[in-house]
Design a protein around this motif. Structure first.
Motif, PDB file in Angstrom:
ATOM      1  N   VAL A 296       0.871  -1.175   0.000  1.00  0.00           N
ATOM      2  CA  VAL A 296       0.000   0.000   0.000  1.00  0.00           C
ATOM      3  C   VAL A 296       0.906   1.222   0.000  1.00  0.00           C
ATOM      4  O   VAL A 296       1.804   1.330   0.841  1.00  0.00           O
ATOM      5  CB  VAL A 296      -0.942   0.029   1.217  1.00  0.00           C
ATOM      6  CG1 VAL A 296      -1.799   1.286   1.197  1.00  0.00           C
ATOM      7  CG2 VAL A 296      -1.815  -1.215   1.262  1.00  0.00           C
ATOM      8  N   GLN A 297       0.673   2.130  -0.945  1.00  0.00           N
ATOM      9  CA  GLN A 297       1.472   3.341  -1.054  1.00  0.00           C
ATOM     10  C   GLN A 297       0.555   4.560  -1.088  1.00  0.00           C
ATOM     11  O   GLN A 297      -0.563   4.476  -1.589  1.00  0.00           O
ATOM     12  CB  GLN A 297       2.299   3.319  -2.340  1.00  0.00           C
ATOM     13  CG  GLN A 297       3.257   2.152  -2.427  1.00  0.00           C
ATOM     14  CD  GLN A 297       3.812   2.002  -3.828  1.00  0.00           C
ATOM     15  OE1 GLN A 297       3.085   1.701  -4.748  1.00  0.00           O
ATOM     16  NE2 GLN A 297       5.107   2.226  -3.958  1.00  0.00           N
ATOM     17  N   THR A 298       1.050   5.685  -0.563  1.00  0.00           N
ATOM     18  CA  THR A 298       0.312   6.936  -0.660  1.00  0.00           C
ATOM     19  C   THR A 298       1.166   7.951  -1.406  1.00  0.00           C
ATOM     20  O   THR A 298       2.401   7.902  -1.364  1.00  0.00           O
ATOM     21  CB  THR A 298      -0.064   7.509   0.720  1.00  0.00           C
ATOM     22  OG1 THR A 298       1.124   7.783   1.454  1.00  0.00           O
ATOM     23  CG2 THR A 298      -0.961   6.551   1.486  1.00  0.00           C
ATOM     24  N   LEU A 299       0.492   8.872  -2.070  1.00  0.00           N
ATOM     25  CA  LEU A 299       1.158   9.947  -2.800  1.00  0.00           C
ATOM     26  C   LEU A 299       0.299  11.187  -2.640  1.00  0.00           C
ATOM     27  O   LEU A 299      -0.914  11.140  -2.858  1.00  0.00           O
ATOM     28  CB  LEU A 299       1.286   9.580  -4.285  1.00  0.00           C
ATOM     29  CG  LEU A 299       1.826  10.657  -5.209  1.00  0.00           C
ATOM     30  CD1 LEU A 299       3.295  10.953  -4.887  1.00  0.00           C
ATOM     31  CD2 LEU A 299       1.681  10.229  -6.659  1.00  0.00           C
ATOM     32  N   VAL A 300       0.920  12.293  -2.238  1.00  0.00           N
ATOM     33  CA  VAL A 300       0.200  13.550  -2.062  1.00  0.00           C
ATOM     34  C   VAL A 300       0.636  14.507  -3.164  1.00  0.00           C
ATOM     35  O   VAL A 300       1.836  14.714  -3.382  1.00  0.00           O
ATOM     36  CB  VAL A 300       0.484  14.161  -0.672  1.00  0.00           C
ATOM     37  CG1 VAL A 300      -0.232  15.489  -0.517  1.00  0.00           C
ATOM     38  CG2 VAL A 300       0.072  13.195   0.424  1.00  0.00           C
ATOM     39  N   ILE A 301      -0.342  15.057  -3.871  1.00  0.00           N
ATOM     40  CA  ILE A 301      -0.065  16.005  -4.952  1.00  0.00           C
ATOM     41  C   ILE A 301      -0.972  17.221  -4.793  1.00  0.00           C
ATOM     42  O   ILE A 301      -1.996  17.157  -4.112  1.00  0.00           O
ATOM     43  CB  ILE A 301      -0.250  15.369  -6.344  1.00  0.00           C
ATOM     44  CG1 ILE A 301      -1.679  14.868  -6.530  1.00  0.00           C
ATOM     45  CG2 ILE A 301       0.756  14.256  -6.576  1.00  0.00           C
ATOM     46  CD1 ILE A 301      -1.972  14.329  -7.917  1.00  0.00           C
ATOM     47  N   THR A 302      -0.615  18.304  -5.440  1.00  0.00           N
ATOM     48  CA  THR A 302      -1.417  19.524  -5.366  1.00  0.00           C
ATOM     49  C   THR A 302      -2.618  19.419  -6.306  1.00  0.00           C
ATOM     50  O   THR A 302      -2.665  18.561  -7.197  1.00  0.00           O
ATOM     51  CB  THR A 302      -0.587  20.749  -5.758  1.00  0.00           C
ATOM     52  OG1 THR A 302      -0.222  20.637  -7.140  1.00  0.00           O
ATOM     53  CG2 THR A 302       0.654  20.889  -4.892  1.00  0.00           C
ATOM     54  N   GLU A 303      -3.570  20.326  -6.112  1.00  0.00           N
ATOM     55  CA  GLU A 303      -4.735  20.377  -6.998  1.00  0.00           C
ATOM     56  C   GLU A 303      -4.310  20.629  -8.437  1.00  0.00           C
ATOM     57  O   GLU A 303      -4.862  20.069  -9.374  1.00  0.00           O
ATOM     58  CB  GLU A 303      -5.713  21.466  -6.548  1.00  0.00           C
ATOM     59  CG  GLU A 303      -6.472  21.116  -5.303  1.00  0.00           C
ATOM     60  CD  GLU A 303      -7.387  19.918  -5.487  1.00  0.00           C
ATOM     61  OE1 GLU A 303      -8.045  19.788  -6.533  1.00  0.00           O
ATOM     62  OE2 GLU A 303      -7.444  19.096  -4.563  1.00  0.00           O
ATOM     63  N   LYS A 304      -3.312  21.505  -8.610  1.00  0.00           N
ATOM     64  CA  LYS A 304      -2.839  21.835  -9.963  1.00  0.00           C
ATOM     65  C   LYS A 304      -2.227  20.600 -10.631  1.00  0.00           C
ATOM     66  O   LYS A 304      -2.484  20.325 -11.804  1.00  0.00           O
ATOM     67  CB  LYS A 304      -1.819  22.966  -9.895  1.00  0.00           C
ATOM     68  CG  LYS A 304      -1.429  23.521 -11.233  1.00  0.00           C
ATOM     69  CD  LYS A 304      -0.566  24.762 -11.085  1.00  0.00           C
ATOM     70  CE  LYS A 304      -0.255  25.351 -12.446  1.00  0.00           C
ATOM     71  NZ  LYS A 304       0.544  26.578 -12.333  1.00  0.00           N
ATOM     72  N   GLN A 305      -1.424  19.856  -9.887  1.00  0.00           N
ATOM     73  CA  GLN A 305      -0.832  18.636 -10.432  1.00  0.00           C
ATOM     74  C   GLN A 305      -1.919  17.628 -10.783  1.00  0.00           C
ATOM     75  O   GLN A 305      -1.848  16.972 -11.828  1.00  0.00           O
ATOM     76  CB  GLN A 305       0.159  18.024  -9.434  1.00  0.00           C
ATOM     77  CG  GLN A 305       1.408  18.849  -9.262  1.00  0.00           C
ATOM     78  CD  GLN A 305       2.244  18.397  -8.084  1.00  0.00           C
ATOM     79  OE1 GLN A 305       1.716  17.947  -7.061  1.00  0.00           O
ATOM     80  NE2 GLN A 305       3.551  18.538  -8.194  1.00  0.00           N
ATOM     81  N   TYR A 306      -2.919  17.501  -9.936  1.00  0.00           N
ATOM     82  CA  TYR A 306      -4.018  16.567 -10.202  1.00  0.00           C
ATOM     83  C   TYR A 306      -4.771  16.979 -11.464  1.00  0.00           C
ATOM     84  O   TYR A 306      -5.169  16.132 -12.258  1.00  0.00           O
ATOM     85  CB  TYR A 306      -4.960  16.507  -9.000  1.00  0.00           C
ATOM     86  CG  TYR A 306      -6.010  15.434  -9.105  1.00  0.00           C
ATOM     87  CD1 TYR A 306      -5.702  14.107  -8.828  1.00  0.00           C
ATOM     88  CD2 TYR A 306      -7.307  15.738  -9.497  1.00  0.00           C
ATOM     89  CE1 TYR A 306      -6.656  13.113  -8.921  1.00  0.00           C
ATOM     90  CE2 TYR A 306      -8.272  14.748  -9.594  1.00  0.00           C
ATOM     91  CZ  TYR A 306      -7.938  13.444  -9.302  1.00  0.00           C
ATOM     92  OH  TYR A 306      -8.892  12.463  -9.416  1.00  0.00           O
ATOM     93  N   ALA A 307      -4.942  18.285 -11.660  1.00  0.00           N
ATOM     94  CA  ALA A 307      -5.654  18.784 -12.844  1.00  0.00           C
ATOM     95  C   ALA A 307      -4.880  18.515 -14.133  1.00  0.00           C
ATOM     96  O   ALA A 307      -5.475  18.477 -15.208  1.00  0.00           O
ATOM     97  CB  ALA A 307      -5.925  20.279 -12.697  1.00  0.00           C
ATOM     98  N   TRP A 308      -3.572  18.321 -14.029  1.00  0.00           N
ATOM     99  CA  TRP A 308      -2.759  18.030 -15.215  1.00  0.00           C
ATOM    100  C   TRP A 308      -2.909  16.586 -15.697  1.00  0.00           C
ATOM    101  O   TRP A 308      -2.362  16.217 -16.723  1.00  0.00           O
ATOM    102  CB  TRP A 308      -1.288  18.279 -14.933  1.00  0.00           C
ATOM    103  CG  TRP A 308      -0.916  19.725 -14.800  1.00  0.00           C
ATOM    104  CD1 TRP A 308      -1.594  20.814 -15.272  1.00  0.00           C
ATOM    105  CD2 TRP A 308       0.235  20.240 -14.144  1.00  0.00           C
ATOM    106  NE1 TRP A 308      -0.930  21.965 -14.938  1.00  0.00           N
ATOM    107  CE2 TRP A 308       0.204  21.649 -14.244  1.00  0.00           C
ATOM    108  CE3 TRP A 308       1.308  19.649 -13.478  1.00  0.00           C
ATOM    109  CZ2 TRP A 308       1.179  22.465 -13.718  1.00  0.00           C
ATOM    110  CZ3 TRP A 308       2.281  20.471 -12.942  1.00  0.00           C
ATOM    111  CH2 TRP A 308       2.217  21.852 -13.064  1.00  0.00           C
ATOM    112  N   MET A 309      -3.647  15.774 -14.968  1.00  0.00           N
ATOM    113  CA  MET A 309      -3.818  14.383 -15.368  1.00  0.00           C
ATOM    114  C   MET A 309      -4.499  14.318 -16.736  1.00  0.00           C
ATOM    115  O   MET A 309      -5.487  14.999 -16.974  1.00  0.00           O
ATOM    116  CB  MET A 309      -4.670  13.623 -14.337  1.00  0.00           C
ATOM    117  CG  MET A 309      -4.770  12.155 -14.643  1.00  0.00           C
ATOM    118  SD  MET A 309      -5.730  11.148 -13.467  1.00  0.00           S
ATOM    119  CE  MET A 309      -6.064  12.177 -12.098  1.00  0.00           C
ATOM    120  N   HIS A 310      -3.945  13.508 -17.624  1.00  0.00           N
ATOM    121  CA  HIS A 310      -4.496  13.337 -18.963  1.00  0.00           C
ATOM    122  C   HIS A 310      -5.116  11.952 -19.087  1.00  0.00           C
ATOM    123  O   HIS A 310      -4.559  10.975 -18.583  1.00  0.00           O
ATOM    124  CB  HIS A 310      -3.393  13.480 -20.016  1.00  0.00           C
ATOM    125  CG  HIS A 310      -2.793  14.843 -20.063  1.00  0.00           C
ATOM    126  ND1 HIS A 310      -3.053  15.728 -21.064  1.00  0.00           N
ATOM    127  CD2 HIS A 310      -1.948  15.475 -19.215  1.00  0.00           C
ATOM    128  CE1 HIS A 310      -2.399  16.851 -20.839  1.00  0.00           C
ATOM    129  NE2 HIS A 310      -1.717  16.717 -19.718  1.00  0.00           N
TER     130      HIS A 310
END
Length: 101
Positions: A67-81
């Protein structure tokens, strides 16, 4: 910020399957939304809140998996393609819903 939980848990025995279901149910009860099989995401307000969430899910993790966790910013999440498939329109997963006080 968004917290992603990615996991690979064994499901070979009935007990493994039960443990898997309990873990997924715990994630959903904490407000996580599935974005892919074995990848869940949740909006968190701070790094401290991500640590609290990790402490809440840790007791539900059983041996034999990862089990792994990763924390990203809203801007980084919005860059998901999305290269294929369609994005989930689940209101719990939309950044427009985010309100920071």
């Amino acid at each position: 910020m968004r917290m992603l939980v990615m996991f690979d848990l064994p499901v070979t025995t009935r007990q493994d399957q039960r443990n898997y279901r309990q873990f997924v149910k715990r994630l959903e009860n904490l407000g996580f939304v599935r974005i892919q099989y074995s990848i869940y995401v949740k909006v968190c307000t701070s790094f401290a809140s991500t640590k609290e969430v990790e402490q809440k899910i840790t007791p539900y993790i059983h041996k034999g998996g990862i089990v792994q966790t990763l924390v990203i910013t809203e801007k980084q999440y919005a860059w998901m393609h999305f290269l294929t498939g369609t994005p989930s329109r689940d209101v719990r997963n939309l950044s427009e819903r985010l309100v920071i006080l």
